[in-house]
Design a protein around this motif. Sequence first.
Motif, mmCIF file in Angstrom:
data_model
loop_
_atom_site.group_PDB
_atom_site.id
_atom_site.type_symbol
_atom_site.label_atom_id
_atom_site.label_comp_id
_atom_site.label_asym_id
_atom_site.label_seq_id
_atom_site.Cartn_x
_atom_site.Cartn_y
_atom_site.Cartn_z
ATOM 1 N N ILE A 138 -1.784 -9.172 10.578
ATOM 2 C CA ILE A 138 -0.779 -8.177 10.963
ATOM 3 C C ILE A 138 -1.020 -7.761 12.416
ATOM 4 C CG2 ILE A 138 -2.184 -6.311 9.960
ATOM 5 C CD1 ILE A 138 0.507 -4.872 9.314
ATOM 6 N N LYS A 139 0.065 -7.651 13.201
ATOM 7 C CA LYS A 139 -0.072 -7.282 14.609
ATOM 8 C C LYS A 139 0.528 -5.912 14.919
ATOM 9 C CE LYS A 139 -1.808 -9.743 17.142
ATOM 10 N NZ LYS A 139 -3.269 -9.929 17.361
ATOM 11 N N ALA A 140 1.539 -5.519 14.169
ATOM 12 C CA ALA A 140 2.196 -4.232 14.437
ATOM 13 C C ALA A 140 3.059 -3.852 13.247
ATOM 14 C CB ALA A 140 3.070 -4.344 15.693
ATOM 15 N N PHE A 141 3.328 -2.567 13.125
ATOM 16 C CA PHE A 141 4.266 -2.127 12.085
ATOM 17 C C PHE A 141 4.799 -0.756 12.473
ATOM 18 C CE2 PHE A 141 1.792 1.233 10.068
ATOM 19 C CZ PHE A 141 0.499 0.939 10.476
ATOM 20 N N GLU A 142 5.975 -0.432 11.953
ATOM 21 C CA GLU A 142 6.443 0.946 12.053
ATOM 22 C C GLU A 142 7.309 1.264 10.855
ATOM 23 O OE1 GLU A 142 8.366 0.894 15.910
ATOM 24 O OE2 GLU A 142 10.308 0.674 14.951
ATOM 25 N N SER A 143 7.281 2.532 10.487
ATOM 26 C CA SER A 143 7.967 2.974 9.282
ATOM 27 C C SER A 143 8.922 4.096 9.673
ATOM 28 C CB SER A 143 6.919 3.470 8.282
ATOM 29 O OG SER A 143 7.534 4.058 7.170
ATOM 30 N N ASP A 144 10.208 3.912 9.346
ATOM 31 C CA ASP A 144 11.191 4.919 9.711
ATOM 32 C C ASP A 144 12.278 4.976 8.639
ATOM 33 O OD1 ASP A 144 13.109 6.553 10.764
ATOM 34 O OD2 ASP A 144 13.066 5.660 12.774
ATOM 35 N N ALA A 145 12.067 5.871 7.691
ATOM 36 C CA ALA A 145 12.971 5.946 6.548
ATOM 37 C C ALA A 145 14.315 6.548 6.922
ATOM 38 C CB ALA A 145 12.334 6.758 5.421
ATOM 39 N N LYS A 146 14.362 7.305 8.019
ATOM 40 C CA LYS A 146 15.647 7.897 8.416
ATOM 41 C C LYS A 146 16.559 6.834 9.005
ATOM 42 C CE LYS A 146 14.284 12.672 8.874
ATOM 43 N NZ LYS A 146 13.535 13.559 9.766
ATOM 44 N N ALA A 147 15.996 6.032 9.896
ATOM 45 C CA ALA A 147 16.816 5.011 10.547
ATOM 46 C C ALA A 147 17.150 3.865 9.594
ATOM 47 C CB ALA A 147 16.084 4.483 11.782
ATOM 48 N N ARG A 302 5.242 5.030 2.108
ATOM 49 C CA ARG A 302 5.843 3.719 2.394
ATOM 50 C C ARG A 302 4.730 2.745 2.829
ATOM 51 N NH1 ARG A 302 10.931 2.672 0.426
ATOM 52 N NH2 ARG A 302 12.279 4.452 0.756
ATOM 53 N N VAL A 303 3.822 3.245 3.612
ATOM 54 C CA VAL A 303 2.681 2.441 4.050
ATOM 55 C C VAL A 303 1.454 2.954 3.298
ATOM 56 C CG1 VAL A 303 1.267 1.737 6.019
ATOM 57 C CG2 VAL A 303 3.738 2.140 6.316
ATOM 58 N N PHE A 304 0.854 2.090 2.502
ATOM 59 C CA PHE A 304 -0.264 2.497 1.650
ATOM 60 C C PHE A 304 -1.527 1.696 1.997
ATOM 61 C CE2 PHE A 304 3.407 3.588 -1.014
ATOM 62 C CZ PHE A 304 3.050 4.820 -1.522
ATOM 63 N N LEU A 305 -2.652 2.330 1.699
ATOM 64 C CA LEU A 305 -3.940 1.645 1.787
ATOM 65 C C LEU A 305 -4.563 1.601 0.397
ATOM 66 C CD1 LEU A 305 -5.559 3.889 4.579
ATOM 67 C CD2 LEU A 305 -4.189 1.824 4.969
ATOM 68 N N GLY A 306 -5.455 0.620 0.178
ATOM 69 C CA GLY A 306 -6.173 0.572 -1.098
ATOM 70 C C GLY A 306 -7.428 -0.263 -0.970
#
Lengths: 634, 634
Positions: A138-147, A302-306
């Motif tokens: 993985i190199k990048a991510f973004e989370s935007d539930a509004k957009a 939306r983005v989880f760790l485990g």
Amino acid sequence: MASQYYDIVIVGAGPVGLMLSTILARWGYKIKHIDNRAEPTPTGRADGIQPRSLDLLRNMGLKSAIMAHKPARVYEVAFWDPPADGKGIVRTGTWASCPAFIDARYPFTTLLHQGHIERVFIDDLAKNGLSIQRPWTIKAFESDAKAHPDYPVQVRIEHVDGTASETVRAKYLFSGEGARSFVREQLKIPVTHIDPIAHVWGVMDGVVKTNFPDIKMKCTIHSEHGSIMVIPREDNMVRLYIQIASSTDADWNPRKTATEAQVQASAQKILHPYTIEWERVEWYSVYPIGQGISERYTLDQRVFLGGDACHTHSPKAGQGMNTAFLDAQNLAWKIHAVEKGFADRNLLKSYEVERKKVAETLLSFDNKYAKLFSQRPPAANEVQAASDQTSGSASQGENEFVKTFKENCEFTSGYGVAYEANAINWSDRHPAQSPLMISTGGPIRTGRLLPNADVTRVVDANVVHLEQEVPLNGSFRIFVFAGDAQSNRVALRDFARNLTRSGSFFSSYLRSDIDQVSWHETHNPHSHFFTFLTIFAGARSSIEIERDAPEVLARYRDHVYADDRWDRRVANAKASAHAKMGLDETRGGVVVVRPDGYVGAVVKLTEGSGTVDALNQYFGAFCTKKLGETMAQL
Amino acid sequence: MASQYYDIVIVGAGPVGLMLSTILARWGYKIKHIDNRAEPTPTGRADGIQPRSLDLLRNMGLKSAIMAHKPARVYEVAFWDPPADGKGIVRTGTWASCPAFIDARYPFTTLLHQGHIERVFIDDLAKNGLSIQRPWTIKAFESDAKAHPDYPVQVRIEHVDGTASETVRAKYLFSGEGARSFVREQLKIPVTHIDPIAHVWGVMDGVVKTNFPDIKMKCTIHSEHGSIMVIPREDNMVRLYIQIASSTDADWNPRKTATEAQVQASAQKILHPYTIEWERVEWYSVYPIGQGISERYTLDQRVFLGGDACHTHSPKAGQGMNTAFLDAQNLAWKIHAVEKGFADRNLLKSYEVERKKVAETLLSFDNKYAKLFSQRPPAANEVQAASDQTSGSASQGENEFVKTFKENCEFTSGYGVAYEANAINWSDRHPAQSPLMISTGGPIRTGRLLPNADVTRVVDANVVHLEQEVPLNGSFRIFVFAGDAQSNRVALRDFARNLTRSGSFFSSYLRSDIDQVSWHETHNPHSHFFTFLTIFAGARSSIEIERDAPEVLARYRDHVYADDRWDRRVANAKASAHAKMGLDETRGGVVVVRPDGYVGAVVKLTEGSGTVDALNQYFGAFCTKKLGETMAQL
């Protein structure tokens, strides 16, 4: 840039990532699963599977594939220390690793190298058309539930050599990357250390020739020359853990190391007067480790760790993979319940709440136990007495050591997990305030696993493990302990009648294809949200499904049981499954079990609408629809 | 003509042929295995695996591969008859198919189509580099040990379309060809019929939709419209047997037949008032069958018959495949013992003696039972009382019906096999006349299976099934029940001392490569002829192998056990395995078990040379070397 759409992107194909994708792939989700290694783990790494994890693997139909590798089985732990005169080592005691007071189907830990375990999951994924994309990172991510309300997470992934990359959109992103999680770092989530002491460990897997008598047991060996831990493995192998440095050392250096030959020489000294030689070393590694817990498991649901991305332990606890499995299972069914429209999105908040607390309890307990043990090694008879009890309840006169010992056994076996009260684990603070909710201080407790019980299936007289009868399919398991069929005839009729009224949890979540469901459908003829199981207290031959079970329950004809098997733990009970649940064998009761096997609520079975009203209240606390309104108006 | 040389030519790849080649291939024999079918059985045919056969398959490591197909499991048999008023059918009783008085690990019969079972064996053969030559058939053979002492049998085989043929020489030829055996016909061996009554049966496998409540049970249904038998199958299938004609009919015609539709219509009438519809028919067949037994199983101990070539039964008994398995297993270890130079060639004569008697007993018993049952259907409480007993011994006041019922259960479960006294099954007429031989009228009996027992393995504290600890490897299993380690210290020392003297059975059959044996060798460090297992009556933690077991027994360090597990069947015993063998928990005793799991001899464990002397006498009765001479002179 063109995007592909997925339900979830999973980063890392270790135990936590594989468990999550295996479950979600079976339930039909579209998954992008990447791992930055070219191949599954070739040797070494985590390898202990707890008794409770064997239950889980069996519930997924994967246990036999694991057992086909003939893992070593640890039933007892042996302790070796210097004798009174100070020379060499002597065995000072042995303890059951999962003593009789824990009611486990498989009272042992299996040891098998992680690669075999990973491949069992990878083979299962292949059956659902999913393969791991390797070696990608993985190199990048973004989370935007509004957009982007439908697919809020954008993830950029790349081949590790940089020759290819993809940008995808997903509903969820999961980091099962291990202790050095890119996702966790990007989210700037700190890791806290409950025990600030760190260690450097050497670990060696190999085939040895030795006259040390406990080489096939799990052993903790302390000597004047140092300490090692022995863990038996499959294929005549043994794993030795040796502590190379500790932050409590005067010359502490987290980069301290040792060669294979140095570790072998140390082990030979420690084991004296016994001899040990290596015929073959399969794997050797040195690594620093500390206990740490990620402060958050998610920021936005939306983005989880485990797994190790959230918690790291000393290898001695043998908890890594097992905790990872339960992280994944806990998250999987909650995502499913939300995505299928059963549960409110808020349910996802309980993932962090439930799983972080377990990790904290585990670590703080591990410290407490180690401390207590170093202060006062227990007498052998003390341990024996604690181990032999076949009831988990605290007895009078139990001293601190015995209490801690028992808690330790519960944790290391995996049965110690206890989720606290929340919307899915009923308590007297739950919105469901029906007086029929049973306060659960007895053998059955909300937030804990359903106790094991043998029963006889009525249609085919098969003796079965009741707690395993519904596979891990994402459905709530509603166990109707029907008590005496004759006495409860009206209560069962009323239960069925109120269940099928409009506005009930049952009627509100029926399958849209209910008219096309096969006559052979076993678990979900009405809804994917729940499965009903009915258990009568009586001999199998006395039960006629058509006569004794109302139609809605009789439809689950493979889930009607006779509680007629003797159980040594409740040797005097006529209906042992009822007894193990703490339910009256005449009046019965209804037990709601979450899709992961933990008890959600226990309700009395009564005449009238009360039982279903109480269940509507319980489910109403986390479901998407208002439940029970219609009935309340009647 | 140029010949190829084989240890054995096996004709037919049904259950008996596959079991024989699987065992012999594992033991390193060179095999030519042919079958005249192009593929394994695609549908239908034999499908019931008895409880005892599951033990056997587990001992071969094949049980989990069978169970992976999720066979149906039959725990009970239901009986349906016309009610008193004569209309329709009612359930008149249900019986356990393997009641509690039989101490079975797996108290159920599994049902799985023969093709799945065949493929489990075929996959195992592939691991040993053997595949079935198909479709090939046998055209001629001759056996002449005088002219060709090493490879006495010449066999000509041919592709079924006649395009290719081979002539090979072998030490043995085995016919697993089924009821129409070319080999048996060439040898002019007649088939005798114990019961002259023959039947024509229709059999249909399919998926049905029905409201008949016992469709997942084994059922015998009698109605005014005829009789059927219901057998549940894997994958929601059910098998129906329907009798189309019987030689007792006035218009008996062994060629009478019926169409699929006719059989379905019959079944619908018989099941009335319940309804049944077929969603799918997988297999349908009509075939005549009679009970018959081949008069000989071999003429020269070179050409053998087994399975259906030797005995045919009505399908109702469900015995075909199970009897075939035991034929093959019985022959395999005897061929092995002779070919490896352990046993005298005369041992091979016991194959026919033992297996033919079993087939005869089975058939005559089946008739007796059917007759008794047709005369007087038993009362339900009578059956219940018989089933519930947890001891196999006859109790006072048992009537003829209960006695016959129990015998029937023993036969159908596979535990009824009892080989009579001969050189390998000790009796007071055996050449071994030592007064230390234990007359075996108790729970342990020569010629019968060793009872099941749970024990704890000392090296790793694993709880294991003692009777499964040595795999089916062709070795005799010598169980040294060592009783109390302290009291028996001298007896054990003397046992070891006499064992290792020259002239003993131990010293006479040592491995030629004994100096190169791996330290990790578990079962055969000294000899391929035997494995020693030592069981102490005491808690695991009280046993130190180095201190308590003499060196020769301690060498089998994975075969030293603590008899410390509780067993409900001997609930008051301190050492339940000793108790289940009928041995004193202080003094113990030595149990010799044949390579196929049947008890050969039981000897007292005493100080001095007596115990080993008795074992030398026992083995001397069928071994190639004179045993015990040296000791007798001492």
